[in-house]
Scaffold this motif. Structure first.
Motif, PDB file in Angstrom:
ATOM      1  N   ARG A 188      56.845  57.235  71.244  1.00 46.48           N
ATOM      2  CA  ARG A 188      55.628  57.906  71.701  1.00 46.48           C
ATOM      3  C   ARG A 188      54.505  56.897  71.960  1.00 46.48           C
ATOM      4  O   ARG A 188      53.769  57.001  72.944  1.00 46.48           O
ATOM      5  CB  ARG A 188      55.194  58.945  70.666  1.00 46.48           C
ATOM      6  N   PHE A 189      54.403  55.898  71.084  1.00 50.17           N
ATOM      7  CA  PHE A 189      53.358  54.882  71.235  1.00 50.17           C
ATOM      8  C   PHE A 189      53.532  54.117  72.548  1.00 50.17           C
ATOM      9  O   PHE A 189      52.566  53.931  73.304  1.00 50.17           O
ATOM     10  CB  PHE A 189      53.414  53.920  70.045  1.00 50.17           C
ATOM     11  N   PHE A 190      54.754  53.699  72.853  1.00 51.25           N
ATOM     12  CA  PHE A 190      54.977  52.909  74.063  1.00 51.25           C
ATOM     13  C   PHE A 190      54.931  53.742  75.333  1.00 51.25           C
ATOM     14  O   PHE A 190      54.622  53.215  76.407  1.00 51.25           O
ATOM     15  CB  PHE A 190      56.309  52.163  73.968  1.00 51.25           C
ATOM     16  N   ALA A 191      55.246  55.020  75.231  1.00 46.31           N
ATOM     17  CA  ALA A 191      55.205  55.885  76.413  1.00 46.31           C
ATOM     18  C   ALA A 191      53.791  56.357  76.741  1.00 46.31           C
ATOM     19  O   ALA A 191      53.525  56.811  77.858  1.00 46.31           O
ATOM     20  CB  ALA A 191      56.110  57.095  76.206  1.00 46.31           C
ATOM     21  N   THR A 192      52.876  56.251  75.790  1.00 44.44           N
ATOM     22  CA  THR A 192      51.498  56.699  76.018  1.00 44.44           C
ATOM     23  C   THR A 192      50.865  55.898  77.146  1.00 44.44           C
ATOM     24  O   THR A 192      51.051  54.680  77.246  1.00 44.44           O
ATOM     25  CB  THR A 192      50.669  56.534  74.734  1.00 44.44           C
ATOM     26  N   ASP A 193      50.120  56.572  77.986  1.00 51.63           N
ATOM     27  CA  ASP A 193      49.505  55.943  79.155  1.00 51.63           C
ATOM     28  C   ASP A 193      48.538  54.846  78.720  1.00 51.63           C
ATOM     29  O   ASP A 193      47.484  55.115  78.146  1.00 51.63           O
ATOM     30  CB  ASP A 193      48.769  57.006  79.972  1.00 51.63           C
ATOM     31  N   ALA A 194      48.920  53.591  78.982  1.00 47.92           N
ATOM     32  CA  ALA A 194      48.069  52.451  78.628  1.00 47.92           C
ATOM     33  C   ALA A 194      47.225  52.000  79.802  1.00 47.92           C
ATOM     34  O   ALA A 194      46.677  50.894  79.798  1.00 47.92           O
ATOM     35  CB  ALA A 194      48.927  51.294  78.117  1.00 47.92           C
ATOM     36  N   SER A 195      47.136  52.863  80.809  1.00 45.28           N
ATOM     37  CA  SER A 195      46.208  52.647  81.917  1.00 45.28           C
ATOM     38  C   SER A 195      45.445  53.946  82.146  1.00 45.28           C
ATOM     39  O   SER A 195      45.570  54.602  83.181  1.00 45.28           O
ATOM     40  CB  SER A 195      46.993  52.239  83.179  1.00 45.28           C
ATOM     41  N   PRO A 196      44.652  54.354  81.146  1.00 45.31           N
ATOM     42  CA  PRO A 196      44.021  55.678  81.191  1.00 45.31           C
ATOM     43  C   PRO A 196      43.062  55.831  82.362  1.00 45.31           C
ATOM     44  O   PRO A 196      42.292  54.922  82.675  1.00 45.31           O
ATOM     45  CB  PRO A 196      43.283  55.758  79.844  1.00 45.31           C
ATOM     46  N   ASP A 197      43.139  57.016  82.998  1.00 48.84           N
ATOM     47  CA  ASP A 197      42.320  57.282  84.183  1.00 48.84           C
ATOM     48  C   ASP A 197      41.055  58.067  83.867  1.00 48.84           C
ATOM     49  O   ASP A 197      40.162  58.170  84.710  1.00 48.84           O
ATOM     50  CB  ASP A 197      43.152  58.075  85.207  1.00 48.84           C
ATOM     51  N   ASP A 198      40.966  58.644  82.668  1.00 46.79           N
ATOM     52  CA  ASP A 198      39.787  59.425  82.325  1.00 46.79           C
ATOM     53  C   ASP A 198      39.592  59.396  80.808  1.00 46.79           C
ATOM     54  O   ASP A 198      40.408  58.840  80.066  1.00 46.79           O
ATOM     55  CB  ASP A 198      39.910  60.868  82.838  1.00 46.79           C
ATOM     56  N   GLN A 199      38.523  60.026  80.355  1.00 46.72           N
ATOM     57  CA  GLN A 199      38.177  59.977  78.936  1.00 46.72           C
ATOM     58  C   GLN A 199      39.222  60.642  78.061  1.00 46.72           C
ATOM     59  O   GLN A 199      39.510  60.182  76.951  1.00 46.72           O
ATOM     60  CB  GLN A 199      36.807  60.631  78.704  1.00 46.72           C
ATOM     61  N   SER A 200      39.831  61.706  78.554  1.00 47.91           N
ATOM     62  CA  SER A 200      40.839  62.392  77.741  1.00 47.91           C
ATOM     63  C   SER A 200      42.051  61.488  77.500  1.00 47.91           C
ATOM     64  O   SER A 200      42.634  61.498  76.397  1.00 47.91           O
ATOM     65  CB  SER A 200      41.276  63.696  78.416  1.00 47.91           C
ATOM     66  N   GLU A 201      42.412  60.705  78.495  1.00 47.44           N
ATOM     67  CA  GLU A 201      43.536  59.785  78.318  1.00 47.44           C
ATOM     68  C   GLU A 201      43.160  58.629  77.400  1.00 47.44           C
ATOM     69  O   GLU A 201      44.002  58.124  76.640  1.00 47.44           O
ATOM     70  CB  GLU A 201      44.032  59.280  79.669  1.00 47.44           C
ATOM     71  N   VAL A 202      41.900  58.190  77.457  1.00 55.51           N
ATOM     72  CA  VAL A 202      41.423  57.172  76.515  1.00 55.51           C
ATOM     73  C   VAL A 202      41.498  57.704  75.089  1.00 55.51           C
ATOM     74  O   VAL A 202      41.940  57.003  74.163  1.00 55.51           O
ATOM     75  CB  VAL A 202      39.982  56.735  76.852  1.00 55.51           C
ATOM     76  N   GLU A 203      41.112  58.945  74.907  1.00 57.77           N
ATOM     77  CA  GLU A 203      41.140  59.547  73.571  1.00 57.77           C
ATOM     78  C   GLU A 203      42.565  59.692  73.059  1.00 57.77           C
ATOM     79  O   GLU A 203      42.833  59.475  71.867  1.00 57.77           O
ATOM     80  CB  GLU A 203      40.439  60.905  73.613  1.00 57.77           C
ATOM     81  N   SER A 253      68.805  57.990  83.155  1.00 61.13           N
ATOM     82  CA  SER A 253      70.137  58.425  82.729  1.00 61.13           C
ATOM     83  C   SER A 253      70.556  57.754  81.432  1.00 61.13           C
ATOM     84  O   SER A 253      71.636  58.047  80.898  1.00 61.13           O
ATOM     85  CB  SER A 253      71.166  58.116  83.829  1.00 61.13           C
ATOM     86  N   ARG A 254      69.740  56.872  80.909  1.00 60.67           N
ATOM     87  CA  ARG A 254      70.057  56.153  79.675  1.00 60.67           C
ATOM     88  C   ARG A 254      69.905  57.061  78.459  1.00 60.67           C
ATOM     89  O   ARG A 254      70.714  57.061  77.542  1.00 60.67           O
ATOM     90  CB  ARG A 254      69.128  54.947  79.572  1.00 60.67           C
ATOM     91  N   ASP A 255      68.799  57.864  78.457  1.00 59.35           N
ATOM     92  CA  ASP A 255      68.543  58.817  77.389  1.00 59.35           C
ATOM     93  C   ASP A 255      67.532  59.831  77.910  1.00 59.35           C
ATOM     94  O   ASP A 255      67.302  59.922  79.119  1.00 59.35           O
ATOM     95  CB  ASP A 255      68.042  58.118  76.111  1.00 59.35           C
ATOM     96  N   SER A 256      66.930  60.581  77.028  1.00 52.06           N
ATOM     97  CA  SER A 256      66.074  61.697  77.461  1.00 52.06           C
ATOM     98  C   SER A 256      64.633  61.296  77.732  1.00 52.06           C
ATOM     99  O   SER A 256      63.822  62.136  78.133  1.00 52.06           O
ATOM    100  CB  SER A 256      66.096  62.799  76.392  1.00 52.06           C
ATOM    101  N   ARG A 257      64.269  60.044  77.548  1.00 53.99           N
ATOM    102  CA  ARG A 257      62.876  59.643  77.713  1.00 53.99           C
ATOM    103  C   ARG A 257      62.461  59.591  79.184  1.00 53.99           C
ATOM    104  O   ARG A 257      63.136  58.950  79.998  1.00 53.99           O
ATOM    105  CB  ARG A 257      62.638  58.258  77.108  1.00 53.99           C
ATOM    106  N   PRO A 258      61.354  60.228  79.552  1.00 51.72           N
ATOM    107  CA  PRO A 258      60.804  60.022  80.895  1.00 51.72           C
ATOM    108  C   PRO A 258      60.293  58.590  81.006  1.00 51.72           C
ATOM    109  O   PRO A 258      59.749  58.033  80.053  1.00 51.72           O
ATOM    110  CB  PRO A 258      59.653  61.024  80.967  1.00 51.72           C
ATOM    111  N   VAL A 259      60.463  57.982  82.173  1.00 56.20           N
ATOM    112  CA  VAL A 259      60.047  56.591  82.375  1.00 56.20           C
ATOM    113  C   VAL A 259      58.619  56.602  82.920  1.00 56.20           C
ATOM    114  O   VAL A 259      58.378  56.740  84.119  1.00 56.20           O
ATOM    115  CB  VAL A 259      61.010  55.844  83.311  1.00 56.20           C
TER     116      VAL A 259
END
Length: 506
Positions: free
Chosen positions: A154-169, A308-314
């Motif tokens: 979850r930590f690595f999949a989190t958007d690390a290029s946030p586009d707005d305040q909600s994504e920063v939060e 196709s490797r596993d269930s994680r969205p890229v």
């Protein structure tokens, strides 16, 4: 992407090395005093401890050593450090131990030597015991463990290029969770896993293994560790190689800003090569090709790629991590072309997420090494960090302007340090190691993770620094197998005589 990494996965794919050293003379004297004779006060037991080696398969031997948790309280709690060695082949001409560190922070020195010990030059393997060790908090050395597999996913999949305040939060919440977990699971060790203590551990190991002085090869973060060793124990330096240098003068966030620029430089080198090849999915124009990569990142931000490797969205973050891993080693550029073809033409991120998993040492079953936990723990206590997200974002903005493809991801990756429970005691400062024997600093001109300017800076800071450069691509130089680099490095480690300052290998 918080890291100054030298990943064992990438190292395993490097070219075989041909050693060219002339052998030199053994500089050590058998009549020298005991290495433990000058142990700092209260540390005599540690310096004189006996290391019991046992066979651990493949011609390797393994052992453990004791060090104090807190050097200010040497009679208190202890840590156990895991060691491995590949014994010198010519015992009659053995010089001593060659200590190594693969970087990170968080890289396992034990696994590094197990996978690459025989890639060191022939003269080194003949005349030195090649030593790897897991620094405190890393690998098998009382590891810091904060996050389980699903939490790190979850930590690595989190958007690390946030586009707005909600994504920063959202990013801030994940970063705070990381810090809170470390406080809950490893509070007693967090103040003591920093580089200053790890460098002191190295001197304990030197003495315990019977070496009068330190001979060392450090890559990436390993150069930072080696620099601090030389600063604290200049009189104990025999020969230090610092390959892919880190600049100790820069602040925590400025280090990440400059690192993001290094990845941008490496990306453009990859693109310049790609557009000349028939299998390049980016077209034939370099400017348009760079724009295509940005478009892929944005596409993954809007709608994650399939996997196709596993269930994680890229997600966009995983796409960027996968690209970054391939920039560490030029031999991975064909794999990156294949991964980008799959992603751009089919919306399939399977190859990219596989590369991303190598970067953070994630197994396909969803388990991680403790590299990420240790990396954060060391970085967060090594240098002071901004007090809040608003201040931190100024560095993100600076990095994004200078490195549009990587800046946000690299710098936001260090956000857990804002919430870190253990605070840094050291401040960034030049390292001079006054009184040390000559120290060899190696820089690669288009290194993604440790920009070449850092090697130039560190060599200039050190009173006895000597700069050796590789006009090439990829992270660090020695294990790339360039004959010029190999010869210069091996001769120095064997004879303790450095090459001419400013030598450039091509």
């Amino acid at each position: 992407m918080r890291a100054l990494r030298f990943t064992s996965a990438a190292v395993a794919l490097t070219l075989a090395i041909t050693a060219c050293s002339d052998g030199g003379d053994d500089p050590e004297k058998s009549s020298a005093p005991s290495p433990s004779a000058s142990a700092p006060a209260g540390l005599g037991t540690y310096y004189s401890q006996k290391i019991d080696w046992t066979d651990c398969n493949g011609g390797f031997q393994c052992a453990t050593a004791n060090v104090p948790l807190d050097y200010a309280k040497p009679a208190g709690d202890q840590l156990k450090l895991a060691l491995i060695r590949l014994p010198a082949q010519d015992r009659s001409r053995r010089i001593g131990s060659l200590f190594t560190n693969p970087g990170g922070p968080g890289g396992s020195g034990v696994e590094f030597i197990r996978s690459t010990g025989r890639a060191f030059g022939a003269d080194l393997r003949s005349r030195f015991d090649i030593i790897g060790f897991d620094p405190r908090g890393v690998g098998k050395s009382d590891p810091v463990r904060c996050m389980d597999g699903p939490q790190l996913d979850r930590f690595f999949a989190t958007d690390a290029s946030p586009d707005d305040q909600s994504e920063v939060e959202k990013l801030s919440a994940e970063s705070k969770t990381f810090a809170d977990n470390c406080q809950a699971k490893a509070a007693d060790r967090l103040p003591h896993v920093g580089t200053v203590s790890a460098a002191r551990d190295m001197d304990v190991l030197r003495a315990a293994l019977g070496d009068q002085k330190m001979t060392y090869y450090g890559a990436s973060y390993g150069t930072y560790l080696g620099s601090y060793y030389a600063e604290q124990f200049p009189q104990n330096v025999r020969a230090l190689v610092l390959d892919g240098a880190v600049d100790p003068r820069e602040s925590s966030t400025q280090t990440l800003v400059e690192q993001s620029k290094g990845f941008e430089t490496a990306l453009r080198a990859f693109v310049a090569d790609c557009v000349k090849r028939p299998d390049c999915p980016l077209g034939t124009d370099a400017t348009a090709a760079v724009a295509k990569i940005a478009a892929l990142q944005k596409q993954a931000d809007r709608k994650p790629l399939t996997n196709s490797r596993d269930s994680r969205p890229v997600t966009e973050s995983l796409v960027t991590m996968g690209i970054a891993l391939a920039l560490y080693l030029k031999e991975l550029w064909p794999t990156l072309r294949q991964a980008l073809t799959q992603a751009i033409q089919k919306g399939d991120g399977t190859f990219l997420v596989a590369l991303a998993d190598q970067l953070v040492e994630r197994d396909q079953n969803g388990t991680y090494s403790n590299q990420t936990d240790a990396n954060m723990a060391v970085n967060c206590v090594d240098k002071p960090n901004p007090p809040d997200v608003t201040t931190y974002k100024k560095s993100v903005d600076e990095a994004t302007k200078a490195s549009p493809h990587f800046g946000s991801f690299v710098v936001w990756g260090g956000l857990p340090c804002v919430y870190w429970p253990a605070k840094a005691k050291e401040k960034p400062k030049p390292i001079t190691a006054k009184g040390a024997a000559p120290i060899l600093v190696i820089g690669t001109l288009r290194d993604p993770a440790t920009p070449y300017k850092w090697a130039q800076s560190l060599a200039a800071q050190l009173d006895s620094g000597v700069l050796l450069s590789l006009d090439g691509d990829g992270h660090t130089a020695y294990l790339q197998g360039n004959p010029c680099i190999t010869k210069a490095t091996d001769q120095y480690l064997v004879t303790a005589k450095p090459p001419k300052d400013g030598l450039v290998c091509r």
